[in-house]
Motif scaffolding. Structure first.
Motif, PDB file in Angstrom:
ATOM      1  N   ALA A 143       0.836  -1.202   0.000  1.00 58.15           N
ATOM      2  CA  ALA A 143       0.000   0.000   0.000  1.00 58.15           C
ATOM      3  C   ALA A 143       0.868   1.249   0.000  1.00 58.15           C
ATOM      4  O   ALA A 143       1.951   1.280   0.598  1.00 58.15           O
ATOM      5  CB  ALA A 143      -0.921  -0.002   1.218  1.00 58.15           C
ATOM      6  N   GLU A 144       0.401   2.299  -0.668  1.00 60.93           N
ATOM      7  CA  GLU A 144       1.095   3.581  -0.655  1.00 60.93           C
ATOM      8  C   GLU A 144       0.921   4.224   0.722  1.00 60.93           C
ATOM      9  O   GLU A 144      -0.180   4.238   1.277  1.00 60.93           O
ATOM     10  CB  GLU A 144       0.540   4.509  -1.735  1.00 60.93           C
ATOM     11  N   ILE A 145       2.016   4.768   1.247  1.00 63.11           N
ATOM     12  CA  ILE A 145       1.991   5.400   2.569  1.00 63.11           C
ATOM     13  C   ILE A 145       2.155   6.906   2.393  1.00 63.11           C
ATOM     14  O   ILE A 145       3.110   7.366   1.735  1.00 63.11           O
ATOM     15  CB  ILE A 145       3.121   4.851   3.469  1.00 63.11           C
ATOM     16  N   TYR A 146       1.221   7.657   2.955  1.00 63.36           N
ATOM     17  CA  TYR A 146       1.297   9.118   2.926  1.00 63.36           C
ATOM     18  C   TYR A 146       1.304   9.613   4.368  1.00 63.36           C
ATOM     19  O   TYR A 146       0.416   9.283   5.160  1.00 63.36           O
ATOM     20  CB  TYR A 146       0.120   9.724   2.177  1.00 63.36           C
ATOM     21  N   PHE A 147       2.337  10.405   4.698  1.00 61.33           N
ATOM     22  CA  PHE A 147       2.458  10.998   6.030  1.00 61.33           C
ATOM     23  C   PHE A 147       2.212  12.495   5.876  1.00 61.33           C
ATOM     24  O   PHE A 147       3.028  13.202   5.273  1.00 61.33           O
ATOM     25  CB  PHE A 147       3.865  10.719   6.591  1.00 61.33           C
ATOM     26  N   ASP A 148       1.065  12.949   6.396  1.00 57.83           N
ATOM     27  CA  ASP A 148       0.637  14.348   6.180  1.00 57.83           C
ATOM     28  C   ASP A 148       0.659  14.675   4.690  1.00 57.83           C
ATOM     29  O   ASP A 148       1.206  15.712   4.248  1.00 57.83           O
ATOM     30  CB  ASP A 148       1.509  15.327   6.963  1.00 57.83           C
ATOM     31  N   ASP A 149       0.082  13.766   3.865  1.00 61.95           N
ATOM     32  CA  ASP A 149      -0.041  13.905   2.410  1.00 61.95           C
ATOM     33  C   ASP A 149       1.302  13.815   1.676  1.00 61.95           C
ATOM     34  O   ASP A 149       1.358  14.032   0.464  1.00 61.95           O
ATOM     35  CB  ASP A 149      -0.745  15.227   2.033  1.00 61.95           C
ATOM     36  N   GLU A 150       2.384  13.501   2.364  1.00 58.06           N
ATOM     37  CA  GLU A 150       3.688  13.334   1.715  1.00 58.06           C
ATOM     38  C   GLU A 150       3.964  11.839   1.541  1.00 58.06           C
ATOM     39  O   GLU A 150       3.894  11.063   2.497  1.00 58.06           O
ATOM     40  CB  GLU A 150       4.788  13.976   2.559  1.00 58.06           C
ATOM     41  N   PHE A 151       4.253  11.445   0.296  1.00 59.14           N
ATOM     42  CA  PHE A 151       4.487  10.036  -0.008  1.00 59.14           C
ATOM     43  C   PHE A 151       5.750   9.549   0.696  1.00 59.14           C
ATOM     44  O   PHE A 151       6.828  10.152   0.597  1.00 59.14           O
ATOM     45  CB  PHE A 151       4.616   9.839  -1.524  1.00 59.14           C
ATOM     46  N   LYS A 152       5.649   8.410   1.410  1.00 58.96           N
ATOM     47  CA  LYS A 152       6.772   7.880   2.173  1.00 58.96           C
ATOM     48  C   LYS A 152       7.178   6.461   1.739  1.00 58.96           C
ATOM     49  O   LYS A 152       8.033   5.847   2.387  1.00 58.96           O
ATOM     50  CB  LYS A 152       6.407   7.844   3.659  1.00 58.96           C
ATOM     51  N   GLY A 153       6.576   5.939   0.679  1.00 61.44           N
ATOM     52  CA  GLY A 153       6.938   4.607   0.227  1.00 61.44           C
ATOM     53  C   GLY A 153       5.765   3.647   0.310  1.00 61.44           C
ATOM     54  O   GLY A 153       4.599   4.069   0.300  1.00 61.44           O
ATOM     55  N   TYR A 154       6.083   2.327   0.368  1.00 64.47           N
ATOM     56  CA  TYR A 154       5.065   1.284   0.331  1.00 64.47           C
ATOM     57  C   TYR A 154       5.194   0.393   1.572  1.00 64.47           C
ATOM     58  O   TYR A 154       6.291   0.154   2.085  1.00 64.47           O
ATOM     59  CB  TYR A 154       5.201   0.434  -0.927  1.00 64.47           C
ATOM     60  N   SER A 155       4.012  -0.095   2.015  1.00 62.25           N
ATOM     61  CA  SER A 155       4.040  -1.025   3.148  1.00 62.25           C
ATOM     62  C   SER A 155       4.501  -2.413   2.632  1.00 62.25           C
ATOM     63  O   SER A 155       4.319  -2.724   1.443  1.00 62.25           O
ATOM     64  CB  SER A 155       2.641  -1.132   3.753  1.00 62.25           C
ATOM     65  N   ASP A 156       5.164  -3.221   3.449  1.00 61.14           N
ATOM     66  CA  ASP A 156       5.466  -2.977   4.861  1.00 61.14           C
ATOM     67  C   ASP A 156       6.747  -2.166   4.938  1.00 61.14           C
ATOM     68  O   ASP A 156       7.707  -2.439   4.216  1.00 61.14           O
ATOM     69  CB  ASP A 156       5.585  -4.283   5.598  1.00 61.14           C
ATOM     70  N   LYS A 157       6.792  -1.173   5.871  1.00 60.71           N
ATOM     71  CA  LYS A 157       7.926  -0.267   5.876  1.00 60.71           C
ATOM     72  C   LYS A 157       8.094   0.300   7.280  1.00 60.71           C
ATOM     73  O   LYS A 157       7.116   0.467   8.025  1.00 60.71           O
ATOM     74  CB  LYS A 157       7.706   0.876   4.871  1.00 60.71           C
ATOM     75  N   VAL A 158       9.350   0.643   7.621  1.00 59.96           N
ATOM     76  CA  VAL A 158       9.663   1.305   8.887  1.00 59.96           C
ATOM     77  C   VAL A 158      10.095   2.731   8.569  1.00 59.96           C
ATOM     78  O   VAL A 158      11.024   2.944   7.767  1.00 59.96           O
ATOM     79  CB  VAL A 158      10.774   0.566   9.657  1.00 59.96           C
ATOM     80  N   LEU A 159       9.416   3.700   9.164  1.00 56.70           N
ATOM     81  CA  LEU A 159       9.726   5.104   8.965  1.00 56.70           C
ATOM     82  C   LEU A 159      10.517   5.602  10.163  1.00 56.70           C
ATOM     83  O   LEU A 159      10.155   5.331  11.323  1.00 56.70           O
ATOM     84  CB  LEU A 159       8.443   5.932   8.804  1.00 56.70           C
ATOM     85  N   ASN A 160      11.597   6.346   9.882  1.00 58.30           N
ATOM     86  CA  ASN A 160      12.442   6.873  10.953  1.00 58.30           C
ATOM     87  C   ASN A 160      12.419   8.396  10.950  1.00 58.30           C
ATOM     88  O   ASN A 160      12.100   9.040   9.941  1.00 58.30           O
ATOM     89  CB  ASN A 160      13.885   6.379  10.784  1.00 58.30           C
TER      90      ASN A 160
END
Length: 518
Positions: A117-134
């Motif tokens: 799934a596409e990951i958006y953090f405050d509408d900013e694209f952060k990559g695809y799941s499964d993922k670890v954001l730092n």
């Protein structure tokens, strides 16, 4: 060492320095010149604490500070706090500016089922799941997960400094149908979609294919409600129907008939009556000459109703009322009314109640309208003469006048006659070649004139009736045209015009003829 312990040591150190400075100072505060402080930050809006006291938000200028040692602290949600010891000098401004460091959380793990799934953090694209954001900024944020064929997922999260966090989401397939909710006032009404009965309100229809549907809501005693609903996949479509009470058939009869009926203040006419009434309670006032007035009410249901009212005769009162009207109109000479009231009294004495009422009613009518033409005496231009005679007389006069005008018009109709004759052949050398023109006004006329032209040139004016010769001699070989125009002035009604023409050929026996009347 924790941030709180560092802060305590910082404050303690600042206090020792400040005390030392005060102890060695030889000049009193009153004898010094004050200074200023200018504080700014990036981003702006940080809380400013001076010597641990809140004094405002950046950018900020503080005036009238005594010279000496101070410490300042900047705090802002989502950023690391910052502190500094500084010196205020006499008559000078001390400038402090700092780029705040954003505070961040530890690892943030995002897992989905299915993954990718596409990951958006405050509408900013952060990559695809499964993922670890730092290194995500602390504070409140929105995470959105998007995967084709599934419903989007949104969640508000709070990133905490120095804390590892995780988010797990199982996607739901994108719905292909919608839901329709139908409610009505009053409730428990029959609901039809595209003409098909679906149940009674309040009604929830699930798994409805997307599209546009007609909705009809029915309930006994109410007008049908019609509307349209648009169904979209994954959405709930609400339908709210406010039903209007239907009118019902009502009949009102009286014994005897012919009574006037006032319904809720509206005059409906005389019985028997049939009309559509709203449901509920209504007021009736029923009146008839010679009978007691009746005031009552009816309560109409959705089925309507038939109502019969028997009126109470008031014969003596009717005769007395008619006599009073006769007296009021005595100046108009109500002889007919007087005769009728005498007959009413005779019938009453003989026990003929029906006859007495009938004659009393006639007397009442003739007293107020002595010529019985439907117009009250007070409003009648000729109370003693039936207005039908007055009104119809001008009509007869108008008809006679129209007939006279028509007769006169027919007598003065004219039908002028204009004819042209030319020889069968014309020799160019024939000096006696002539055309004949016949003129007749065709009726009475004030006068006339006939203009004759050959090849467009006037050759003759004729102001008499009869047959006249027009010379055709001296014409060149070829085609020529002779024309005549007869103007007749009628004795009345204008002028009548008639024209005629013929084309002839000199040197040939061919003749082309034309005639025209208008």
């Amino acid at each position: 060492m924790s941030a709180g312990r560092n802060r305590t040591l910082f404050i303690f150190s600042a206090a020792i320095v400040l005390a030392a400075v005060l102890m060695v100072s030889c000049v009193s505060a009153e004898d010094t010149t004050k200074g200023s402080l200018d504080v700014s930050s990036n981003p702006s809006g940080a809380d400013v604490y001076l010597n641990d006291e809140f004094i405002g938000n950046t950018p900020l200028t503080v005036n009238a500070l005594y010279p000496g040692i101070y410490y300042v602290r900047l705090e802002m949600t989502g950023y690391e706090p910052w502190e500094k010891i500084f010196d205020i000098k006499e008559g000078e401004t001390t400038y402090i500016s700092y780029n705040l460091d954003a505070s961040v959380g530890e690892a943030y793990s995002i897992n989905t089922e299915p993954d990718g799934a596409e990951i958006y953090f405050d509408d900013e694209f952060k990559g695809y799941s499964d993922k670890v954001l730092n290194n995500l900024p602390t504070g409140q944020h929105e995470i959105t997960l998007v995967l084709d064929g599934y419903q989007d997922y949104r969640r508000i999260v709070y990133i905490q400094e120095g804390m590892s966090q995780s988010l797990t989401h199982v996607f739901e397939p994108m719905p292909t149908t919608g839901t329709v909710v139908v409610e009505s006032v009053p409730s428990n009404a029959d609901v039809y979609m595209n003409g098909e009965y679906m149940g009674r309100s309040m009604l929830t229809l699930e798994e409805v294919e997307p599209g546009t549907y007609s909705i009809t809501v029915k309930k006994t005693g109410y007008e049908d409600w019609d509307g349209v609903v648009v169904v979209e996949a994954g959405k709930i479509s609400d339908v709210s129907a406010e039903l209007t009470a239907a009118k019902a058939p009502v009949t009102i009869n009286t014994v005897p008939e012919g009574a006037s009926v006032v319904y809720d203040g509206e005059d409906l006419g005389t019985t028997p009556l049939e009309f559509q009434a709203g449901q509920g309670k209504h007021e009736l006032v029923i009146t008839k000459f010679g009978y007691a007035d009746l005031t009552t009410s009816i309560n109409v249901s959705y089925e309507g109703g038939d109502y019969v009212f028997e009126l109470v005769p008031m014969i003596a009162e009717a005769i007395a009322e008619a006599e009073a009207v006769i007296a009021e109109n005595s100046e108009y000479g109500p002889a007919g009314a007087q005769t009728a009231i005498e007959k009413a009294k005779e019938a009453y004495n003989d026990g003929d109640d029906e006859g007495a009422l009938s004659w009393a009613q006639i007397a009442f009518r003739l007293a107020g309208d002595v010529d019985d033409d439907g117009i009250d005496n007070q409003n009648d231009m000729a109370p003693g003469v039936n207005n039908i005679i007055i009104y119809i007389s001008p009509v007869f006069i108008l008809i006679a006048l129209i007939a006279l005008i028509g007769y006169d018009f027919r007598r003065h109709i004219i039908n002028p006659v204009l004819e042209i004759e030319v020889p069968p052949s014309i020799d160019p050398d024939d000096e006696d070649a002539k055309a004949k023109i016949s003129i007749d006004t065709g009726g009475p006329a004030k006068g006339h004139v006939c203009t004759v032209m050959i090849d467009g040139e006037r050759v003759e004016y004729i102001s008499e009736t009869g047959t006249f010769d027009i010379s055709l001699a001296g014409r060149m070989p070829g085609l020529h045209k002779i024309e005549a125009k007869l103007e007749v002035a009628r004795e009345r009604y204008g002028t009548k015009v008639v024209t005629a023409s013929k084309v002839f050929e000199v040197g040939s026996d061919i003749i082309i003829a034309e005639e025209m009347m208008e």
